[in-house]
Motif scaffolding. Sequence first.
Motif, mmCIF file in Angstrom:
data_model
loop_
_atom_site.group_PDB
_atom_site.id
_atom_site.type_symbol
_atom_site.label_atom_id
_atom_site.label_comp_id
_atom_site.label_asym_id
_atom_site.label_seq_id
_atom_site.Cartn_x
_atom_site.Cartn_y
_atom_site.Cartn_z
ATOM 1 N N LYS B 2 0.209 7.095 3.570
ATOM 2 C CA LYS B 2 0.120 5.797 4.249
ATOM 3 C C LYS B 2 0.849 5.853 5.573
ATOM 4 O O LYS B 2 1.849 6.541 5.718
ATOM 5 C CB LYS B 2 0.739 4.709 3.369
ATOM 6 N N THR B 40 -8.328 2.923 5.613
ATOM 7 C CA THR B 40 -8.231 1.755 4.754
ATOM 8 C C THR B 40 -7.050 0.917 5.254
ATOM 9 O O THR B 40 -5.954 1.444 5.443
ATOM 10 C CB THR B 40 -8.016 2.176 3.298
ATOM 11 N N GLU B 42 -4.448 -2.239 4.804
ATOM 12 C CA GLU B 42 -3.852 -3.115 3.790
ATOM 13 C C GLU B 42 -3.627 -4.503 4.362
ATOM 14 O O GLU B 42 -3.074 -4.650 5.444
ATOM 15 C CB GLU B 42 -2.512 -2.540 3.314
ATOM 16 N N ARG B 51 -7.494 -4.423 0.357
ATOM 17 C CA ARG B 51 -7.641 -3.196 1.154
ATOM 18 C C ARG B 51 -9.103 -3.061 1.523
ATOM 19 O O ARG B 51 -9.958 -2.971 0.661
ATOM 20 C CB ARG B 51 -7.203 -1.965 0.354
ATOM 21 N N GLU B 248 -8.765 -3.983 -6.664
ATOM 22 C CA GLU B 248 -7.507 -4.597 -6.220
ATOM 23 C C GLU B 248 -6.737 -5.193 -7.397
ATOM 24 O O GLU B 248 -5.507 -5.097 -7.460
ATOM 25 C CB GLU B 248 -7.797 -5.685 -5.180
#
Lengths: 347, 314, 197
Positions: B2, B40, B42, B51, B248
């Motif tokens: 991330k 992707t 967030e 996401r 999710e």
Amino acid sequence: MTMQFNDETFRGDYTYFNSETAINRFPFPFDQDTYMYSVNIEQHPGGPKGTPFEKMFDVDEHYVSEMKDREITLAEDPLRCQSLPHMELAGWDLLELIMVSKAKDYPDLFKLTRDGNDWHWVNKPLGIEKKFTFLAPTTLPCGPMEYITRQTQGDFALLHERDGNLWMDAGMVTSQADWSLDFDVGMNFFEWHAPVPKAKKMGVFDKALKFLLSVNQGQHYRRLNWTMTVNPRLDTSPENYHKWGPEKRTITPENVGQKQFLRVELQTFFRLPRSNALAFPIRCYLMNLEDIATKPKWGRRLHRVLRDIDPDLADYKGFAVNQEMIVNYLSQFDDGAPTSPGIFPES
Amino acid sequence: MKLALKVTEIEQLSPLVKRFRFEDPKGGSLPVFSGGAHITVEMPEGEIIRRNSYSLISDPYDGTAYEIAIRREDQGRGGSLYMHTKVSEGDEITVSAPSNLFQLDLRARKHVLIAGGIGITPFLSQLKQLDMELKPYELHYAARSRAEAAGIKLLPEAAHVHVHISEEGARMDLGAILDGQPLGTHVYTCGPDGLITAVADQAARLGWPKTSVHSEAFTAPPPGEPFEVVIASTGQTVSVKADQSLLEALEAAKVEVDYSCRGGACGRCHTKVTACDGRILHNDHWLSEGERAAQKDIMPCMSRFKGARLELDL
Amino acid sequence: MPNTEFSPSIDSRPTYTGLVSQGSAPAIMVADEAGAGALSDLATADASVMDNAHVVLVGCAASVLGDNAPRAVHETPDLDAATPLVSQLLNEARMGTQLYLAGSEGLMGHVSALATAAGMPLGEIQMEHRGSIARRMQCVHCKGITEGVTTDPFTCSHCGLTLFVRDHFSRRLGVFQGVCVDAETPGVVPETVEIQA
């Protein structure tokens, strides 16, 4: 430079040797007393300090001599290095990955200075200093993959992803366990693995391909594979089989401990950024039975693994003709005591 | 992997489309990528994290920033609305490393890129890569009106870039585009399902090999009625809210599911169904017709459920 | 004489499913004398397949096609002579062009390698095996290619090593792999047998 590099050969007089440090950090491939194919994948890098798992691209005492051996092999047979035209970009990706990693992991051996696409690379062990323009092929003496893999231990395959499969469209292969890059280049995952016995039936390749396709940028993985080699020879290629084949029959009960080597491949997987190709480095480590047996756990375990292995695998891995001598030799190190889990020796 | 980035630019490209630029807060270099890759993003709102995946539109070999373009979907489950209304320049935003499900086949003798509407996004990075790799290509971009054609601002003016505005009577003629291309050409389509199907049909009529025809159709997960699923291994019940995807909801409940595109295209979150009393509402592009009908598989990133009980092999 | 049925083997060994007409789409057809029969059978099943077909015949005359007249026929003495012609046809071809190959494995392997290099996916190439099951073998040691190999082991026509015949096949090179049979025990060579389908 803090690291000492061995002056040794991988052919002819075979002066290759492992120091005590090298023995202690050998990537012994068996985590239990039996062996069958498995996908056995872990994240990379990462592992106890000093092991070959710690850094992205392990550099050890054999580095300089291995690179000399590669040079000899390539001079005799330039087809050991191949890159189909669409793979040049993946070659640059690989060059970047290796240069950046080595400069970070071994600052006393390698140095990379970058100003935009103007790069300055210093490789102290090999005495190389080169200024070049990244992504500009004419600024290097050869293709980017060849340039960097002449300076990096291990074989390399670059895999192109398309049609839900992986295609081996480039590689540098001079220390292979009996497969020909020149013949296999351009093949897909199932084709180049076609000669491997049993594994297809076991579904190993379907699982492995699915895993490889899902490797993303920034996530790297590794697995260990192994075979057996007589004499510390890196170039056990099919091309030269008629040259090294006869050596396989020179094993005797007296010399098996010194001449019979366990050959371990540390295979790693990296998704390359610009090309979206996969880099598949295959790093080879060699250690003879005598040195393996200095670790009681390894001696016991290797005896059990090789004694009980599936005959098809003994044949495929090329040691069936010497299996009895190997197992007899190793039996002296196996007192029947239990072995601890994992690959590392009991220190 | 991330990346915590900072929103450094937001530009209104058209009434419905905004461009976002993300940079490393410390000015560091971001991982470069390949044309057609996505990230992707967030979007935390209250307890839930949405996401969504968006194609990167910036120069793939430039690590100074990532750029994406997002069309506001007022009927969506809130992801694009969040980006349009809640995100400002200077905000922090968490994104994934780039991943590519729509890469160029660099073996191709020629590349034909066909975009419909917001489907232009993956091609914006691809054509930068094609220019840098000196590969022959032509791009066809179809939109209803110039106002809707948000991508025009981002396209170079070049003989091989063609804009087809149907309101102006310049409809895209797929037959003319595909007919007579040299052997070794690959065609790539991104846009509405209808366009993707039309290109595939036209290519098939002209005898194009299937492996030379590529498309990317992933979209954000649709909202729907709330529902529940049961996790077979633990017996745990997971509730899925109306504006939440099943994936999710599983993530919020700490049930581990692998994923990549979050748009029903990559197959990574493919999950087996161990019991189904009701109807799975398949919204993905991954499962075959047969698999959909059998109700033994589900793509949690896109699909929903209506009925008494759905048990997942997780 | 139908398409030869080969015994099941490893994944790299090609299989040939036989020719099926794709109608009057532009086509390139390459066949040797035995393979020409497959083209005739194809045209008998659907005459329109010849409407836009360029046929390249290797080592035989156009008369083998009988009444099935394609748009153009090229007669060549051997595969080496046919290669530049086939390459030129592929180079000028448009998307949608069909490729039909018939005859020996050597011919099909060689031409399909040319076609995939020109951008045609392997799965789109139609092939039908007719005639001899002789193989085009590459010596893995000297890289020399020996045509028409019918026995296992055989002698490399370039370096003279005795090679065993593997089913491992390179589509890029269009050849099977031959590997030294007595590398470990020089001179100890198994009995020579005919290659089976």
